[in-house]
Design a protein around this motif. Structure first.
Motif, PDB file in Angstrom:
ATOM      1  N   ARG A 147      33.514  71.350  58.274  1.00  0.00           N
ATOM      2  CA  ARG A 147      32.056  72.158  58.202  1.00  0.00           C
ATOM      3  C   ARG A 147      31.834  73.696  58.070  1.00  0.00           C
ATOM      4  NH1 ARG A 147      27.954  73.905  61.963  1.00  0.00           N
ATOM      5  NH2 ARG A 147      29.206  73.907  63.555  1.00  0.00           N
ATOM      6  N   HIS A 148      33.102  74.224  58.527  1.00  0.00           N
ATOM      7  CA  HIS A 148      33.152  75.769  58.324  1.00  0.00           C
ATOM      8  C   HIS A 148      34.038  76.036  57.039  1.00  0.00           C
ATOM      9  CE1 HIS A 148      31.179  76.627  62.319  1.00  0.00           C
ATOM     10  NE2 HIS A 148      31.936  75.923  62.619  1.00  0.00           N
ATOM     11  N   ALA A 149      34.620  75.439  56.342  1.00  0.00           N
ATOM     12  CA  ALA A 149      35.318  75.958  54.956  1.00  0.00           C
ATOM     13  C   ALA A 149      34.351  76.562  54.008  1.00  0.00           C
ATOM     14  CB  ALA A 149      36.105  74.681  54.539  1.00  0.00           C
ATOM     15  N   HIS A 150      34.995  77.190  53.388  1.00  0.00           N
ATOM     16  CA  HIS A 150      34.344  78.257  52.540  1.00  0.00           C
ATOM     17  C   HIS A 150      34.801  77.320  50.972  1.00  0.00           C
ATOM     18  CE1 HIS A 150      34.602  81.521  55.213  1.00  0.00           C
ATOM     19  NE2 HIS A 150      33.442  81.446  55.232  1.00  0.00           N
ATOM     20  N   LEU A 151      35.893  77.006  51.095  1.00  0.00           N
ATOM     21  CA  LEU A 151      36.577  76.425  49.710  1.00  0.00           C
ATOM     22  C   LEU A 151      37.065  75.104  50.529  1.00  0.00           C
ATOM     23  CD1 LEU A 151      37.301  75.712  46.854  1.00  0.00           C
ATOM     24  CD2 LEU A 151      39.306  77.042  47.186  1.00  0.00           C
ATOM     25  N   LEU A 152      36.800  73.642  50.118  1.00  0.00           N
ATOM     26  CA  LEU A 152      37.322  72.643  50.702  1.00  0.00           C
ATOM     27  C   LEU A 152      38.111  71.837  49.533  1.00  0.00           C
ATOM     28  CD1 LEU A 152      37.145  70.796  53.127  1.00  0.00           C
ATOM     29  CD2 LEU A 152      34.923  69.908  52.297  1.00  0.00           C
ATOM     30  N   LEU A 153      39.168  71.498  50.233  1.00  0.00           N
ATOM     31  CA  LEU A 153      40.116  70.618  49.255  1.00  0.00           C
ATOM     32  C   LEU A 153      40.104  69.245  49.708  1.00  0.00           C
ATOM     33  CD1 LEU A 153      43.205  72.975  48.647  1.00  0.00           C
ATOM     34  CD2 LEU A 153      41.107  73.017  47.576  1.00  0.00           C
ATOM     35  N   ALA A 154      39.348  68.139  48.964  1.00  0.00           N
ATOM     36  CA  ALA A 154      39.635  66.915  49.412  1.00  0.00           C
ATOM     37  C   ALA A 154      40.812  66.322  48.966  1.00  0.00           C
ATOM     38  CB  ALA A 154      38.348  66.244  48.813  1.00  0.00           C
ATOM     39  N   ASN A 155      41.824  66.274  49.766  1.00  0.00           N
ATOM     40  CA  ASN A 155      43.182  65.912  49.393  1.00  0.00           C
ATOM     41  C   ASN A 155      43.623  64.512  49.248  1.00  0.00           C
ATOM     42  OD1 ASN A 155      45.477  67.226  48.442  1.00  0.00           O
ATOM     43  ND2 ASN A 155      46.438  67.215  50.394  1.00  0.00           N
ATOM     44  N   LYS A 156      44.812  64.373  48.730  1.00  0.00           N
ATOM     45  CA  LYS A 156      45.286  62.986  48.792  1.00  0.00           C
ATOM     46  C   LYS A 156      44.139  61.798  48.106  1.00  0.00           C
ATOM     47  CE  LYS A 156      47.963  63.674  53.159  1.00  0.00           C
ATOM     48  NZ  LYS A 156      48.177  63.117  54.483  1.00  0.00           N
ATOM     49  N   MET A 157      43.696  62.485  47.269  1.00  0.00           N
ATOM     50  CA  MET A 157      42.840  61.673  46.490  1.00  0.00           C
ATOM     51  C   MET A 157      43.503  60.468  45.759  1.00  0.00           C
ATOM     52  SD  MET A 157      39.323  61.798  46.290  1.00  0.00           S
ATOM     53  CE  MET A 157      38.507  63.025  47.065  1.00  0.00           C
ATOM     54  N   ASP A 158      44.786  60.675  45.561  1.00  0.00           N
ATOM     55  CA  ASP A 158      45.715  59.649  44.748  1.00  0.00           C
ATOM     56  C   ASP A 158      45.865  58.333  45.649  1.00  0.00           C
ATOM     57  OD1 ASP A 158      47.185  61.407  46.635  1.00  0.00           O
ATOM     58  OD2 ASP A 158      48.953  60.617  45.849  1.00  0.00           O
ATOM     59  N   LEU A 159      45.276  58.374  46.863  1.00  0.00           N
ATOM     60  CA  LEU A 159      45.413  57.164  47.614  1.00  0.00           C
ATOM     61  C   LEU A 159      44.151  56.418  47.776  1.00  0.00           C
ATOM     62  CD1 LEU A 159      47.220  59.151  50.930  1.00  0.00           C
ATOM     63  CD2 LEU A 159      48.392  57.773  49.012  1.00  0.00           C
ATOM     64  N   LEU A 160      43.016  57.043  47.276  1.00  0.00           N
ATOM     65  CA  LEU A 160      41.795  56.309  47.068  1.00  0.00           C
ATOM     66  C   LEU A 160      41.536  55.767  45.835  1.00  0.00           C
ATOM     67  CD1 LEU A 160      39.709  59.135  49.064  1.00  0.00           C
ATOM     68  CD2 LEU A 160      41.201  57.260  50.199  1.00  0.00           C
ATOM     69  N   THR A 161      40.707  54.560  45.882  1.00  0.00           N
ATOM     70  CA  THR A 161      39.950  54.216  44.672  1.00  0.00           C
ATOM     71  C   THR A 161      39.091  55.045  44.120  1.00  0.00           C
ATOM     72  OG1 THR A 161      38.402  52.830  45.942  1.00  0.00           O
ATOM     73  CG2 THR A 161      40.470  51.694  45.786  1.00  0.00           C
ATOM     74  N   GLU A 162      38.528  54.764  42.841  1.00  0.00           N
ATOM     75  CA  GLU A 162      37.476  55.722  42.153  1.00  0.00           C
ATOM     76  C   GLU A 162      36.376  55.633  43.304  1.00  0.00           C
ATOM     77  OE1 GLU A 162      36.825  54.983  38.168  1.00  0.00           O
ATOM     78  OE2 GLU A 162      38.871  55.359  37.543  1.00  0.00           O
ATOM     79  N   GLU A 163      35.980  54.386  43.854  1.00  0.00           N
ATOM     80  CA  GLU A 163      34.996  54.380  44.576  1.00  0.00           C
ATOM     81  C   GLU A 163      35.029  55.102  45.797  1.00  0.00           C
ATOM     82  OE1 GLU A 163      32.307  50.661  46.950  1.00  0.00           O
ATOM     83  OE2 GLU A 163      33.610  50.414  45.409  1.00  0.00           O
ATOM     84  N   GLU A 164      36.001  54.941  46.430  1.00  0.00           N
ATOM     85  CA  GLU A 164      36.151  55.734  47.647  1.00  0.00           C
ATOM     86  C   GLU A 164      36.243  57.276  47.326  1.00  0.00           C
ATOM     87  OE1 GLU A 164      39.246  52.508  50.194  1.00  0.00           O
ATOM     88  OE2 GLU A 164      39.975  53.859  48.728  1.00  0.00           O
ATOM     89  N   GLN A 165      37.056  57.620  46.477  1.00  0.00           N
ATOM     90  CA  GLN A 165      36.770  58.993  46.037  1.00  0.00           C
ATOM     91  C   GLN A 165      35.413  59.620  45.729  1.00  0.00           C
ATOM     92  OE1 GLN A 165      39.090  59.689  42.270  1.00  0.00           O
ATOM     93  NE2 GLN A 165      40.983  58.771  43.279  1.00  0.00           N
ATOM     94  N   ALA A 166      34.582  58.835  45.008  1.00  0.00           N
ATOM     95  CA  ALA A 166      33.375  59.276  44.877  1.00  0.00           C
ATOM     96  C   ALA A 166      32.678  59.470  46.352  1.00  0.00           C
ATOM     97  CB  ALA A 166      32.570  58.319  44.068  1.00  0.00           C
ATOM     98  N   ARG A 167      32.861  58.453  47.295  1.00  0.00           N
ATOM     99  CA  ARG A 167      32.019  58.360  48.402  1.00  0.00           C
ATOM    100  C   ARG A 167      32.662  59.433  49.487  1.00  0.00           C
ATOM    101  NH1 ARG A 167      33.009  55.179  53.064  1.00  0.00           N
ATOM    102  NH2 ARG A 167      34.651  53.987  52.354  1.00  0.00           N
ATOM    103  N   ALA A 168      34.008  59.838  49.553  1.00  0.00           N
ATOM    104  CA  ALA A 168      34.428  60.915  50.289  1.00  0.00           C
ATOM    105  C   ALA A 168      33.650  62.271  49.953  1.00  0.00           C
ATOM    106  CB  ALA A 168      36.091  60.999  50.089  1.00  0.00           C
ATOM    107  N   VAL A 169      33.891  62.751  48.463  1.00  0.00           N
ATOM    108  CA  VAL A 169      33.293  63.749  48.180  1.00  0.00           C
ATOM    109  C   VAL A 169      31.965  63.793  48.151  1.00  0.00           C
ATOM    110  CG1 VAL A 169      32.872  65.264  46.043  1.00  0.00           C
ATOM    111  CG2 VAL A 169      34.921  64.151  46.191  1.00  0.00           C
ATOM    112  N   PHE A 170      31.034  62.900  48.249  1.00  0.00           N
ATOM    113  CA  PHE A 170      29.677  62.857  48.480  1.00  0.00           C
ATOM    114  C   PHE A 170      29.203  63.051  49.938  1.00  0.00           C
ATOM    115  CE2 PHE A 170      25.683  60.301  49.685  1.00  0.00           C
ATOM    116  CZ  PHE A 170      24.864  61.095  48.890  1.00  0.00           C
ATOM    117  N   GLU A 171      30.213  62.343  50.684  1.00  0.00           N
ATOM    118  CA  GLU A 171      29.931  62.574  52.188  1.00  0.00           C
ATOM    119  C   GLU A 171      30.297  63.853  52.603  1.00  0.00           C
ATOM    120  OE1 GLU A 171      30.508  57.998  53.740  1.00  0.00           O
ATOM    121  OE2 GLU A 171      31.996  59.402  54.192  1.00  0.00           O
TER     122      GLU A 171
END
Length: 301
Positions: A147-171
């Motif tokens: 919540r307090h990040a100025h720059l947020l790295l959504a890391n370990k994207m290689d472990l997720l499906t495309e649908e999961e990647q989209a949901r993680a970033v959206f949330e």
């Protein structure tokens, strides 16, 4: 002024991978980074990843925030006096709250020598999608770091499906709408993106000095310089009128009838005054959300 980046993120999120890659990029650009690393254990495992030619300070068995704040200030002061470097990279322990970590590195003693670029939080995207499995206390810390990040790295994207990647970033975007979110693997981020961050900047020379705050940021800091003494009563009245979005204040306040500016500390509504036996610079650092909107004019009357 020297740029400072604070790397935050939960245990195992990929902060050390980010750190080593950023060191490589800065060195390739001809800049010399310095590093402060904080680890919870007795052995400096993560620091072994830092090249020997990089000035390094370590803090073991503790947290860079809370009781370790004074140690952090001492480490930065030592780096400023004894080492040659262009940019400071601070990797916090995975158990550090970002507000407290920022508080620990932004001392009024050297605030004008440092330019806090902001907090880079490395978030384990897989863990984010499974955050309900965490205990309430751990989940709260994990989400506060995001919540307090100025720059947020959504890391370990290689472990997720495309649908999961989209949901993680959206949330994540819905949870922290002010941060730029970058999808990453192994914590790799372009140096140009880091350099465009702006949490604080050069301080204008005015009666009350404040750092210019990047409008796109939420958690940020501000410096106030006193030109005259205040009464303790009027100052505390100003403190009581502050919004809840001011989390931390610390610095040296010149009080009428007192020889030297007094050490003043504030945290979530709690106030502490301590006498100071040296003539410290009359400066106060404020840390909070949307700190640029806080009214500071008039506290020196």
């Amino acid at each position: 002024m020297k740029d400072v980046y604070l790397f935050s993120g939960f245990l195992g999120s990929g902060k050390t991978s980010l750190l080593t890659d950023v060191i490589r990029q800065f060195k390739a650009k001809g800049l010399k980074p310095a590093v402060i690393m904080n680890e919870l254990g007795k052995l400096p495992f993560d620091s072994q990843a830092v090249d020997r030619d990089v000035p390094l300070r370590e803090m073991l068995e503790g947290c860079i925030c809370c009781s370790g704040a004074e140690k952090t200030e001492a480490q930065i002061q030592t780096l400023l006096m004894t080492a040659e470097w262009d940019v400071l990279l601070i990797e916090t322990t995975g158990a550090a709250h970002p507000v407290e970590a920022l508080d620990a590195v932004y001392s009024p003693l050297f605030a004008e020598q440092l330019n806090i670029k902001g907090i880079v939080t490395v978030a384990d995207s897989h863990l984010w999608l499974n955050r309900q499995t965490l205990t309430p206390q751990v989940r709260t810390l994990f989400m506060e770091q995001i919540r307090h990040a100025h720059l947020l790295l959504a890391n370990k994207m290689d472990l997720l499906t495309e649908e999961e990647q989209a949901r993680a970033v959206f949330e994540m975007q819905g949870f922290n709408g002010s941060a730029f979110i970058l999808q990453t693997t192994n914590g790799k981020v372009p140096l140009s993106l880091l350099e465009r961050m702006e949490a604080t900047a050069q301080i204008p020379k005015e009666q009350i000095e404040e750092a210019r705050i990047g409008k796109q940021l939420t958690l940020s800091s501000r410096i106030v310089t006193f030109e005259r003494s205040v009464t303790q009563e009027s100052f505390e009245q100003w403190v009581r009128e502050l919004p809840d979005t001011v989390y931390r204040m610390k610095g040296y306040v010149p009080v009428e009838g007192v020889k030297h500016p007094m050490l003043f500390q504030y945290a979530y509504g709690m106030v502490q005054w301590l006498p100071e036996f040296m003539n410290m610079p009359p400066k106060l650092v404020l840390i909070g959300d949307n700190i640029g909107d806080v009214q500071v004019l008039g506290i020196d009357r």
